[in-house]
Design an enzyme around this catalytic site. Structure first.
Site, PDB file in Angstrom:
ATOM      1  N   GLU A   1       0.897  -0.957  -0.236  1.00 30.29           N
ATOM      2  CA  GLU A   1      -0.277  -0.031   0.220  1.00 30.29           C
ATOM      3  C   GLU A   1       0.492   1.370   0.200  1.00 30.29           C
ATOM      4  OE1 GLU A   1      -3.937   1.985   2.703  1.00 30.29           O
ATOM      5  OE2 GLU A   1      -2.841   0.045   3.482  1.00 30.29           O
TER       6      GLU A   1
ATOM      7  N   LYS B   1      -8.324  -1.256   1.222  1.00 30.10           N
ATOM      8  CA  LYS B   1      -9.659  -1.574   2.509  1.00 30.10           C
ATOM      9  C   LYS B   1     -10.066  -3.124   1.565  1.00 30.10           C
ATOM     10  CE  LYS B   1      -9.455  -0.681   5.822  1.00 30.10           C
ATOM     11  NZ  LYS B   1      -8.103  -0.898   6.330  1.00 30.10           N
TER      12      LYS B   1
END
Length: 434
Positions: free
Chosen positions: A237, A253
């Site tokens: 990420e 997410k």
């Protein structure tokens, strides 16, 4: 200020490992590797920074102000990290949970020696004061014998016994407590994390990193050394990047496991895309990121470039969104980070309420986990990852730790959340127990 050299290699993988072995002699090391993962907004395939000329170490008190001053005065490349607990510098919050790792809250350094990878080309930038060391350094790097090198052959000295800071029944109790907060309206999403740890344990940090990276091949891999403390990260990420006047955030997410069966794997990917709960988690965080970016953005410039796109990694499928904004040239880069920190994907919404509830229910101070590692360029651009899927190690205390978490919403099932944590923890556990 810096002298630039160039090196061409026919075996980039070998040269990377030789370089990392050579780097172990220094107290300050930051290695960032994209593993050639196809991604937008990537400037380099990999970067190594070693050997501090100047540095900044501080606790959370006035941390961003100190960083702003250091970045401005240095006016050069600086590499380092921001721990999650810098939240206490941004809001009226505290961190009182157990800390077995003891990383300083913030650390940055100006490296004497820099290595930038692009294809089979390596650009090396040395401060003028050490540029006469380049030729001997390159010879030493190329002479590194991987298998018989003491740093590479230093093995684990004992069987690693991994413990849970929060056991299964206690985890369910805490998730139900969070759900009660959500149903009362105190928050509508929060990222809850738990620690796995081992005491009286010795590991070979570089060997452990290479194994972890080999399993995961993520786009934001990191090997960080600060004296006797190490971060070995397989992060997928990006937290935040500044490229000229453009700011890019790419929150994750939504997670699904991979399958070796192609058809089943394709279905798992589609199921994640169609999962209403995972999409709602992602969209809530996108809204939070849009709000954070708007604090420094030129009015009307915040846009969602990708919403809930599925990216596949070696271990998992992930749902990722890309949010962008534009800033005025005069906007200070550190202010952009401060106004968005900690990242939405690791906190929740509303952000302050979620962080307070997280602190009350988690058992461990997060420290560098769910913080960020990256760099500032001499022109004030920056790029930082999110510290997840990571092993942290305090060599002096012989303490090894990795944490995992997941987003809790009104639709969360405690058992499924627990199982998702185990999926995320799989690579770290496998590396340590192998």
């Amino acid at each position: 200020m810096r002298t630039t050299f160039h090196h061409t290699t026919t075996n980039i993988k070998l040269f990377k490992e030789q370089l990392l072995l050579w780097a172990q002699q220094f107290d300050d090391v930051v290695w960032l590797d994209s593993n050639n993962y196809e991604q937008n907004y990537s400037n380099y395939d990999a970067v190594l920074a070693v050997d501090a000329f100047t540095s900044l170490k501080t606790d959370y008190t006035q941390a961003f102000e100190h960083l702003k001053e250091y970045q401005t005065i240095t006016n050069d490349w600086i590499f380092g990290y921001l721990t999650y607990d810098l939240k206490n510098a941004v809001e009226n919050l505290i961190s009182q949970n157990f800390d077995g790792l003891e990383f300083p809250d913030l650390y940055f350094f100006q490296p004497k020696k820099l290595f930038f990878f692009k294809g089979n080309q390596v650009e090396m930038q040395y401060l003028k004061m050490v540029d006469d060391e380049f030729e001997s350094d390159l010879k030493d790097i190329l002479k590194m014998e991987l298998e018989c090198h003491p740093e590479r052959s230093r093995r684990v000295s004992n069987d690693i016994k991994i413990k849970l800071r929060i056991h299964k029944d206690a985890y369910f109790e805490k998730i139900n407590n969070m759900l009660a907060h959500i149903h009362r309206g105190d928050m509508y999403e929060a990222n809850f994390c738990q620690e796995f740890y081992a005491e009286d344990t010795t590991i070979n940090p570089l060997e452990t990193y290479l194994k972890l990276n080999g399993i995961s091949n993520p786009p934001f891999a990191t090997f960080l050394k600060y004296q006797d403390k190490y971060l070995l990260s397989a992060s997928p990420e990006r937290y935040l990047k500044k490229q000229g006047n453009t700011i890019i955030s790419q929150p994750i997410k939504g997670t699904a496991k991979r399958s070796k069966n192609a058809e089943e794997d394709k279905q798992l990917k589609q199921d994640l895309l169609d999962n209403e709960k995972e999409r709602s988690e992602n969209i809530m965080i996108v809204d939070l990121v849009r709000n954070d970016l708007s604090k420094t953005a030129i009015k009307g410039s915040v846009e969602v470039e990708e919403l809930c796109k599925i990216y596949s990694f070696d271990q998992v499928h992930q749902m990722i969104s890309t949010v962008k904004s534009k800033v005025e040239t005069a906007t200070n880069p550190v202010d952009i980070i401060k106004s968005t920190f900690p990242m939405g994907s690791m906190t929740g919404a509303p952000k302050i309420s979620a962080m307070k509830i997280i602190e009350a229910l988690e058992e461990t101070k997060r420290g560098l986990y769910s913080g960020a590692v990256g760099y500032f360029t001499p022109t004030g651009d920056f790029d930082f990852n999110v510290v997840i899927r990571s092993i942290l190690y305090n060599e002096t205390k012989k303490y090894v730790s990795y944490s995992v978490g997941g987003a809790i919403t009104a639709k969360s099932d405690p058992l499924k959340e627990y199982e998702e944590c185990l999926v995320k923890a799989k690579a770290m556990r496998q590396v340590l127990e192998d």
